[in-house]
Design a protein around this motif. Sequence first.
Motif, PDB file in Angstrom:
ATOM      1  N   LEU A 237     -26.674  65.525  -5.210  1.00 14.48           N
ATOM      2  CA  LEU A 237     -27.305  65.879  -3.944  1.00 14.48           C
ATOM      3  C   LEU A 237     -27.064  67.352  -3.610  1.00 14.48           C
ATOM      4  CD1 LEU A 237     -28.907  64.804  -1.513  1.00 14.48           C
ATOM      5  CD2 LEU A 237     -26.724  64.260  -0.415  1.00 14.48           C
ATOM      6  N   THR A 238     -25.810  67.794  -3.764  1.00 10.79           N
ATOM      7  CA  THR A 238     -25.482  69.192  -3.506  1.00 10.79           C
ATOM      8  C   THR A 238     -26.161  70.105  -4.516  1.00 10.79           C
ATOM      9  OG1 THR A 238     -23.335  68.483  -2.659  1.00 10.79           O
ATOM     10  CG2 THR A 238     -23.575  70.824  -3.190  1.00 10.79           C
ATOM     11  N   TRP A 239     -26.155  69.651  -5.764  1.00 10.75           N
ATOM     12  CA  TRP A 239     -26.799  70.417  -6.845  1.00 10.75           C
ATOM     13  C   TRP A 239     -28.281  70.619  -6.554  1.00 10.75           C
ATOM     14  CZ3 TRP A 239     -26.734  72.949 -11.495  1.00 10.75           C
ATOM     15  CH2 TRP A 239     -27.875  72.868 -12.303  1.00 10.75           C
ATOM     16  N   ASN A 240     -28.962  69.572  -6.140  1.00 11.74           N
ATOM     17  CA  ASN A 240     -30.401  69.684  -5.874  1.00 11.74           C
ATOM     18  C   ASN A 240     -30.676  70.623  -4.695  1.00 11.74           C
ATOM     19  OD1 ASN A 240     -31.199  68.025  -7.982  1.00 11.74           O
ATOM     20  ND2 ASN A 240     -31.084  66.159  -6.746  1.00 11.74           N
ATOM     21  N   GLY A 241     -29.829  70.573  -3.664  1.00 13.30           N
ATOM     22  CA  GLY A 241     -29.991  71.479  -2.536  1.00 13.30           C
ATOM     23  C   GLY A 241     -29.804  72.924  -2.952  1.00 13.30           C
ATOM     24  N   HIS A 242     -28.772  73.178  -3.772  1.00  6.61           N
ATOM     25  CA  HIS A 242     -28.520  74.526  -4.278  1.00  6.61           C
ATOM     26  C   HIS A 242     -29.685  75.012  -5.149  1.00  6.61           C
ATOM     27  CE1 HIS A 242     -26.503  77.856  -6.336  1.00  6.61           C
ATOM     28  NE2 HIS A 242     -26.810  77.273  -7.487  1.00  6.61           N
ATOM     29  N   SER A 243     -30.186  74.128  -6.027  1.00 11.81           N
ATOM     30  CA  SER A 243     -31.287  74.494  -6.924  1.00 11.81           C
ATOM     31  C   SER A 243     -32.544  74.842  -6.137  1.00 11.81           C
ATOM     32  CB  SER A 243     -31.585  73.347  -7.892  1.00 11.81           C
ATOM     33  OG  SER A 243     -30.462  73.065  -8.690  1.00 11.81           O
ATOM     34  N   LEU A 244     -32.873  74.011  -5.137  1.00 12.02           N
ATOM     35  CA  LEU A 244     -34.059  74.287  -4.313  1.00 12.02           C
ATOM     36  C   LEU A 244     -33.945  75.638  -3.625  1.00 12.02           C
ATOM     37  CD1 LEU A 244     -34.832  70.835  -2.633  1.00 12.02           C
ATOM     38  CD2 LEU A 244     -36.380  72.137  -4.110  1.00 12.02           C
ATOM     39  N   SER A 245     -32.758  75.970  -3.143  1.00  8.33           N
ATOM     40  CA  SER A 245     -32.556  77.247  -2.461  1.00  8.33           C
ATOM     41  C   SER A 245     -32.806  78.415  -3.412  1.00  8.33           C
ATOM     42  CB  SER A 245     -31.129  77.308  -1.904  1.00  8.33           C
ATOM     43  OG  SER A 245     -30.873  78.563  -1.333  1.00  8.33           O
ATOM     44  N   GLU A 246     -32.231  78.340  -4.621  1.00  5.54           N
ATOM     45  CA  GLU A 246     -32.416  79.416  -5.600  1.00  5.54           C
ATOM     46  C   GLU A 246     -33.868  79.501  -6.074  1.00  5.54           C
ATOM     47  OE1 GLU A 246     -30.387  81.755  -6.478  1.00  5.54           O
ATOM     48  OE2 GLU A 246     -28.685  80.993  -5.328  1.00  5.54           O
ATOM     49  N   MET A 247     -34.507  78.351  -6.265  1.00  2.00           N
ATOM     50  CA  MET A 247     -35.905  78.335  -6.708  1.00  2.00           C
ATOM     51  C   MET A 247     -36.811  78.956  -5.648  1.00  2.00           C
ATOM     52  SD  MET A 247     -35.701  74.503  -8.349  1.00  2.00           S
ATOM     53  CE  MET A 247     -37.376  74.259  -8.906  1.00  2.00           C
ATOM     54  N   ARG A 248     -36.504  78.666  -4.373  1.00  4.83           N
ATOM     55  CA  ARG A 248     -37.302  79.214  -3.274  1.00  4.83           C
ATOM     56  C   ARG A 248     -37.199  80.740  -3.231  1.00  4.83           C
ATOM     57  NH1 ARG A 248     -36.138  74.886  -0.193  1.00  4.83           N
ATOM     58  NH2 ARG A 248     -38.036  73.688   0.034  1.00  4.83           N
ATOM     59  N   LYS A 249     -36.005  81.246  -3.393  1.00  4.21           N
ATOM     60  CA  LYS A 249     -35.805  82.693  -3.375  1.00  4.21           C
ATOM     61  C   LYS A 249     -36.598  83.380  -4.491  1.00  4.21           C
ATOM     62  CE  LYS A 249     -31.020  82.346  -1.701  1.00  4.21           C
ATOM     63  NZ  LYS A 249     -29.604  82.525  -2.099  1.00  4.21           N
ATOM     64  N   PHE A 250     -36.630  82.769  -5.665  1.00  5.69           N
ATOM     65  CA  PHE A 250     -37.234  83.415  -6.830  1.00  5.69           C
ATOM     66  C   PHE A 250     -38.756  83.445  -6.745  1.00  5.69           C
ATOM     67  CE2 PHE A 250     -38.159  84.059 -11.383  1.00  5.69           C
ATOM     68  CZ  PHE A 250     -37.244  85.064 -11.672  1.00  5.69           C
ATOM     69  N   VAL A 251     -39.368  82.421  -6.128  1.00  5.86           N
ATOM     70  CA  VAL A 251     -40.845  82.339  -6.106  1.00  5.86           C
ATOM     71  C   VAL A 251     -41.384  82.511  -4.690  1.00  5.86           C
ATOM     72  CG1 VAL A 251     -40.858  80.843  -8.126  1.00  5.86           C
ATOM     73  CG2 VAL A 251     -40.891  79.809  -5.852  1.00  5.86           C
ATOM     74  N   GLU A 252     -40.561  83.072  -3.804  1.00  6.89           N
ATOM     75  CA  GLU A 252     -40.955  83.199  -2.403  1.00  6.89           C
ATOM     76  C   GLU A 252     -42.304  83.900  -2.265  1.00  6.89           C
ATOM     77  OE1 GLU A 252     -38.943  84.613   1.835  1.00  6.89           O
ATOM     78  OE2 GLU A 252     -38.029  85.207  -0.086  1.00  6.89           O
ATOM     79  N   GLY A 253     -43.210  83.286  -1.487  1.00  5.12           N
ATOM     80  CA  GLY A 253     -44.518  83.876  -1.244  1.00  5.12           C
ATOM     81  C   GLY A 253     -45.568  83.526  -2.271  1.00  5.12           C
ATOM     82  N   HIS A 254     -45.180  82.854  -3.344  1.00  3.89           N
ATOM     83  CA  HIS A 254     -46.152  82.468  -4.376  1.00  3.89           C
ATOM     84  C   HIS A 254     -46.782  81.134  -3.973  1.00  3.89           C
ATOM     85  CE1 HIS A 254     -47.885  81.284  -8.209  1.00  3.89           C
ATOM     86  NE2 HIS A 254     -47.643  82.501  -8.683  1.00  3.89           N
ATOM     87  N   PRO A 255     -48.114  81.060  -3.782  1.00  2.00           N
ATOM     88  CA  PRO A 255     -48.745  79.820  -3.280  1.00  2.00           C
ATOM     89  C   PRO A 255     -48.451  78.592  -4.135  1.00  2.00           C
ATOM     90  CG  PRO A 255     -50.290  81.654  -3.229  1.00  2.00           C
ATOM     91  CD  PRO A 255     -49.092  82.144  -3.979  1.00  2.00           C
ATOM     92  N   GLU A 256     -48.624  78.719  -5.452  1.00  2.00           N
ATOM     93  CA  GLU A 256     -48.374  77.561  -6.317  1.00  2.00           C
ATOM     94  C   GLU A 256     -46.900  77.199  -6.349  1.00  2.00           C
ATOM     95  OE1 GLU A 256     -50.105  77.978 -10.202  1.00  2.00           O
ATOM     96  OE2 GLU A 256     -52.035  77.240  -9.438  1.00  2.00           O
ATOM     97  N   GLY A 257     -46.044  78.201  -6.290  1.00  2.00           N
ATOM     98  CA  GLY A 257     -44.613  77.930  -6.253  1.00  2.00           C
ATOM     99  C   GLY A 257     -44.213  77.154  -5.013  1.00  2.00           C
ATOM    100  N   GLU A 258     -44.813  77.498  -3.872  1.00  2.00           N
ATOM    101  CA  GLU A 258     -44.523  76.783  -2.634  1.00  2.00           C
ATOM    102  C   GLU A 258     -44.989  75.326  -2.705  1.00  2.00           C
ATOM    103  OE1 GLU A 258     -42.790  77.847  -0.176  1.00  2.00           O
ATOM    104  OE2 GLU A 258     -42.616  79.968  -0.684  1.00  2.00           O
ATOM    105  N   VAL A 259     -46.180  75.109  -3.286  1.00  2.00           N
ATOM    106  CA  VAL A 259     -46.692  73.741  -3.468  1.00  2.00           C
ATOM    107  C   VAL A 259     -45.733  72.933  -4.338  1.00  2.00           C
ATOM    108  CG1 VAL A 259     -48.518  72.353  -4.545  1.00  2.00           C
ATOM    109  CG2 VAL A 259     -49.125  74.307  -3.101  1.00  2.00           C
ATOM    110  N   ALA A 260     -45.278  73.557  -5.428  1.00  2.00           N
ATOM    111  CA  ALA A 260     -44.376  72.871  -6.352  1.00  2.00           C
ATOM    112  C   ALA A 260     -43.090  72.450  -5.649  1.00  2.00           C
ATOM    113  CB  ALA A 260     -44.057  73.776  -7.534  1.00  2.00           C
TER     114      ALA A 260
END
Length: 450
Positions: A237-260
């Motif tokens: 659970l903690t791992w998934n929260g951390h991963s989502l945070s890092e993934m969001r930072k890397f693709v921030e503002g990308h439309p398809e990335g946000e959908v994913a």
Amino acid sequence: MPKTQPARGMRDFLPADVRRREYVIGVIKEVYERYGFEPLETPAVENIETLLGKYGEEGNQLIFKILKRGVHESSGEADLALRYDLTVPLARVVAEYRDKLPKFFKRYQIQPVWRADRPARGRFREFYQCDVDVLGSRSMVVEAEICAAASEALTALGFADFKIRINHRKHLTAILDAVQINEEDQTRALVVLDKLDKIGIEGVRTEFLELGFPAWVSTELFDFFARVEQGSESDNLTWNGHSLSEMRKFVEGHPEGEVALTELTRILDLVSAGGAAGKVVLAPNLARGLSYYTGAIMEITVPGLAGSLGGGGRYDNLVGMFLGQDVPACGFSLGLERIIVVMTEREMFPEALVSSPADIMVSIWNEGSVAESISLAQELRSAGFRVDLYPEADKLGKQFKYASARLIPFVAVIGDDERARGEVSIKDMRSGTQRSVKRESLAVTLRELL
């Protein structure tokens, strides 16, 4: 003398091997059917145009092609091919029989496929896949149900330490855009990323350079993956929260990335209520090289095995290649051969399954008693026992030795004395003890002993 070994990457299956395979298939089928999936079978051979172009450039090279026959043989051209996977044939079936299938078509299929790959531990040129797919819905409930079915199947087989790694094809597009890999080069980049577990980070760096990508591209990608991995020691659970945070930072503002990320978050929420709760972890470096994936992608891994026990994902456009209109679809495939390899190495199969082909062997006392031994064997089979009948009137010691070598636990003997008393002697091959029982009580006694 001709060679007696099977072709490289192919195998013969002796009785013990077949029993293991049938056991695994039986468990998987039982779980799949509890989830409402129906069976489907398709031909081993497909028209070559059905398969070409569905798996990417590298996949095309691994298709076992069948040359034209008869007068066309000298042309060297292929018009047929062995089935590469079960997903593309499923898409063809749905296009062919669309009006006869239910709105939501849930099917499982367990059949062999063939790939002209380099054989390795747990990787063969002929192998079985155990697929589940749902066609007709874009709901993330489908991904959650498929993860649950695969998870329950592995749990029923005795696995406890597996993880279902999950990513999204649109997230991969977003991170490749972020490192400035052009759209036309992204398919090749994904094929290389998909080999990360086989060739390692340095192997991926080398192939990226060979493709003409600057060195900083792989550096940025692997720095991102490393930041995500910093949370790997925490609970899922903690791992998934951390991963989502890092993934969001890397693709921030990308439309398809946000959908994913929105879809992945939804899948994680749904999974927590079903049979795969606690098993699903985000894996932003998961690529899966097959070109037909359009959404979430999944893979099951266990410690100590390079590669995966299975994988799958959403492929909303594949059926449209045959039908002319898109049909949403999502599926998962368990790799039977790898499951068997791991279960064998870990001694996970039930002892009785591996050890004995029969519950009891009926011996033959002499030539004059053959018919009586046949009759006794038939009585026991009718009572539900697995019974081997020794075919010759050998010395009794030889018959016992044969039963012992085959790990058959009991031998039935009707000698002259037993026949006179209406009895049967039962020899326990494990302890060496022997007892006599009335013939009409043999089935009850044997059932108690087993």
